[in-house]
Design an enzyme around this catalytic site. Sequence first.
Site, PDB file in Angstrom:
ATOM      1  N   GLU A 119       0.845  -1.199   0.000  1.00 19.83           N
ATOM      2  CA  GLU A 119       0.000   0.000   0.000  1.00 19.83           C
ATOM      3  C   GLU A 119       0.880   1.248   0.000  1.00 19.83           C
ATOM      4  O   GLU A 119       1.759   1.398   0.840  1.00 19.83           O
ATOM      5  CB  GLU A 119      -0.877  -0.025   1.267  1.00 19.83           C
ATOM      6  CG  GLU A 119      -1.616   1.261   1.577  1.00 19.83           C
ATOM      7  CD  GLU A 119      -2.738   1.561   0.573  1.00 19.83           C
ATOM      8  OE1 GLU A 119      -3.646   0.754   0.462  1.00 19.83           O
ATOM      9  OE2 GLU A 119      -2.654   2.627  -0.091  1.00 19.83           O
ATOM     10  N   THR A 143       8.911   3.123  -1.292  1.00 18.83           N
ATOM     11  CA  THR A 143       8.687   3.689   0.045  1.00 18.83           C
ATOM     12  C   THR A 143       9.424   5.017   0.205  1.00 18.83           C
ATOM     13  O   THR A 143       8.892   5.971   0.785  1.00 18.83           O
ATOM     14  CB  THR A 143       9.168   2.696   1.130  1.00 18.83           C
ATOM     15  OG1 THR A 143       8.500   1.460   0.916  1.00 18.83           O
ATOM     16  CG2 THR A 143       8.899   3.210   2.529  1.00 18.83           C
ATOM     17  N   ILE A 179      16.742  -6.428  -0.594  1.00 19.58           N
ATOM     18  CA  ILE A 179      17.787  -7.390  -0.972  1.00 19.58           C
ATOM     19  C   ILE A 179      18.398  -6.996  -2.313  1.00 19.58           C
ATOM     20  O   ILE A 179      19.490  -7.403  -2.645  1.00 19.58           O
ATOM     21  CB  ILE A 179      17.262  -8.842  -1.046  1.00 19.58           C
ATOM     22  CG1 ILE A 179      16.197  -9.003  -2.132  1.00 19.58           C
ATOM     23  CG2 ILE A 179      16.758  -9.328   0.293  1.00 19.58           C
ATOM     24  CD1 ILE A 179      15.941 -10.450  -2.514  1.00 19.58           C
ATOM     25  N   ASP A 180      17.668  -6.181  -3.100  1.00 17.96           N
ATOM     26  CA  ASP A 180      18.122  -5.844  -4.453  1.00 17.96           C
ATOM     27  C   ASP A 180      19.280  -4.845  -4.481  1.00 17.96           C
ATOM     28  O   ASP A 180      19.925  -4.688  -5.514  1.00 17.96           O
ATOM     29  CB  ASP A 180      16.966  -5.287  -5.282  1.00 17.96           C
ATOM     30  CG  ASP A 180      15.904  -6.331  -5.561  1.00 17.96           C
ATOM     31  OD1 ASP A 180      16.212  -7.532  -5.451  1.00 17.96           O
ATOM     32  OD2 ASP A 180      14.769  -5.944  -5.872  1.00 17.96           O
ATOM     33  N   GLY A 220      16.059  -9.617  -8.731  1.00 10.62           N
ATOM     34  CA  GLY A 220      16.594  -8.372  -9.266  1.00 10.62           C
ATOM     35  C   GLY A 220      15.888  -8.035 -10.567  1.00 10.62           C
ATOM     36  O   GLY A 220      16.265  -8.557 -11.618  1.00 10.62           O
ATOM     37  N   TYR A 256      11.841 -16.582  -3.466  1.00  9.12           N
ATOM     38  CA  TYR A 256      11.683 -15.925  -2.161  1.00  9.12           C
ATOM     39  C   TYR A 256      12.612 -16.467  -1.076  1.00  9.12           C
ATOM     40  O   TYR A 256      12.732 -15.857  -0.017  1.00  9.12           O
ATOM     41  CB  TYR A 256      10.223 -16.016  -1.707  1.00  9.12           C
ATOM     42  CG  TYR A 256       9.336 -15.191  -2.606  1.00  9.12           C
ATOM     43  CD1 TYR A 256       9.178 -13.833  -2.399  1.00  9.12           C
ATOM     44  CD2 TYR A 256       8.715 -15.770  -3.703  1.00  9.12           C
ATOM     45  CE1 TYR A 256       8.410 -13.069  -3.258  1.00  9.12           C
ATOM     46  CE2 TYR A 256       7.944 -15.014  -4.572  1.00  9.12           C
ATOM     47  CZ  TYR A 256       7.800 -13.659  -4.342  1.00  9.12           C
ATOM     48  OH  TYR A 256       7.049 -12.894  -5.191  1.00  9.12           O
TER      49      TYR A 256
HETATM   50  O1  F6P Z   1      12.513  -7.385  -2.539  1.00 11.48           O
HETATM   51  C1  F6P Z   1      12.737  -7.074  -3.893  1.00 11.48           C
HETATM   52  C2  F6P Z   1      12.133  -8.123  -4.711  1.00 11.48           C
HETATM   53  O2  F6P Z   1      12.615  -9.263  -4.107  1.00 11.48           O
HETATM   54  C3  F6P Z   1      12.397  -8.233  -6.200  1.00 11.48           C
HETATM   55  O3  F6P Z   1      13.661  -8.638  -6.596  1.00 11.48           O
HETATM   56  C4  F6P Z   1      11.313  -9.195  -6.566  1.00 11.48           C
HETATM   57  O4  F6P Z   1      11.098  -9.392  -7.890  1.00 11.48           O
HETATM   58  C5  F6P Z   1      10.181  -8.572  -5.849  1.00 11.48           C
HETATM   59  O5  F6P Z   1      10.734  -8.078  -4.652  1.00 11.48           O
HETATM   60  C6  F6P Z   1       9.006  -9.460  -5.666  1.00 11.48           C
HETATM   61  O6  F6P Z   1       8.314  -9.168  -4.515  1.00 11.48           O
HETATM   62  P1  F6P Z   1       6.745  -9.366  -4.321  1.00 11.48           P
HETATM   63  O7  F6P Z   1       6.352 -10.613  -5.019  1.00 11.48           O
HETATM   64  O8  F6P Z   1       6.601  -9.420  -2.841  1.00 11.48           O
HETATM   65  O9  F6P Z   1       6.093  -8.167  -4.923  1.00 11.48           O
END
Ligand code: F6P
Length: 337
Positions: A73, A111, A132-133, A176, A261
Amino acid sequence: MKIGILSSGGDCPGINATIRGVGKTAITHYGMEVVGIHGGFSGLLNKDTEVLDEHSLSGILNLGGTILGTSREKGFREMLTSVDQEKSQCILQAYQELGLDCLVCIGGNGTQKTTNLLSEHGLNVIGLPKTIDNDIWGTEITFGFDTAVNIATEAIDRLHSTASSHRRVMLVEVMGHKAGWIALYAGMAGGADVILVPELGFNPEVVNEAIRERARKGKQHSIVVVAEGVKLPDKRKATDFLMKEIEEATGIETRKTVLGYIQRGGNPSPFDRNLATQLGGYATELIANRQFGQMVCVKDGAISSIPLAEVAGKLKLVTPEHNLIIQGKRMGISFGV
Ligand code: F6P
């Protein structure tokens, strides 16, 4: 002072260490009150909060995820529709009603953009970069990245032995979308033979030739690390295409592993715990000095801050001049171009 803290966007290892770093320092060192906001900006909209004290901040340093929960959100957008306007108004109102002197927002690029908008609308805010990216502009590193690189590297290490036993090509897809930091760092640390990042794109023939060249030298197995954001010109995912392409072009059996994940879950590394703790502590220093509208960052290896206005809307991407790419090329690693 009374400060609110929330985590927003995708989770990552080290958020709890950051919440603890902010909370414990704010309470113990500065005598501030700390309120945790559940589920990111939607928790702020609904005033879904809990008081954070030394007890609730205990035992979370090594925990993955976020004790506050998170959501995608945005809560506050540039005033586009009447719904957005209403939501944005509610956020400003909730901040007042909760009696906050500052809102600390832990999150990624989206954010930081939202936090900057809140700042422009007069709220006292501090941004804390997490992903993490590792693609947040204005900071040399984000917490979560080191943990993800460790996980991906271990996976690549493990794939070497099975690739070698079966004389296969192993494609490893890492996270990524726009930035290839995890692919570059884990690929290099894991001894990959081909590393593909979204920033550089790729030529399938260059990848195939790198694998054929290894085979000519007697190395029948290869490891190809691909960032999930590497695409074909028609926007198809490179990983899916390359599986078939490599097998057909080289005659070597090819398999793929998508780490997904797993890279984002679980305990943060010691490096990320200490980084998160220091970033969190520095946020409270900024608050105590009323230096709002800033994102805490790492600059020249030290904890510092940068105006959110400078960060909002930008991405930190891998460049061809990165030393790991230059060094990798010198060692015969292919970057697909
Ligand atoms: O945290 C970043 C990230 O891991 C991206 O590399 C990834 O594609 C994305 O989030 C996916 O996150 P979500 O499915 O939670 O939107």
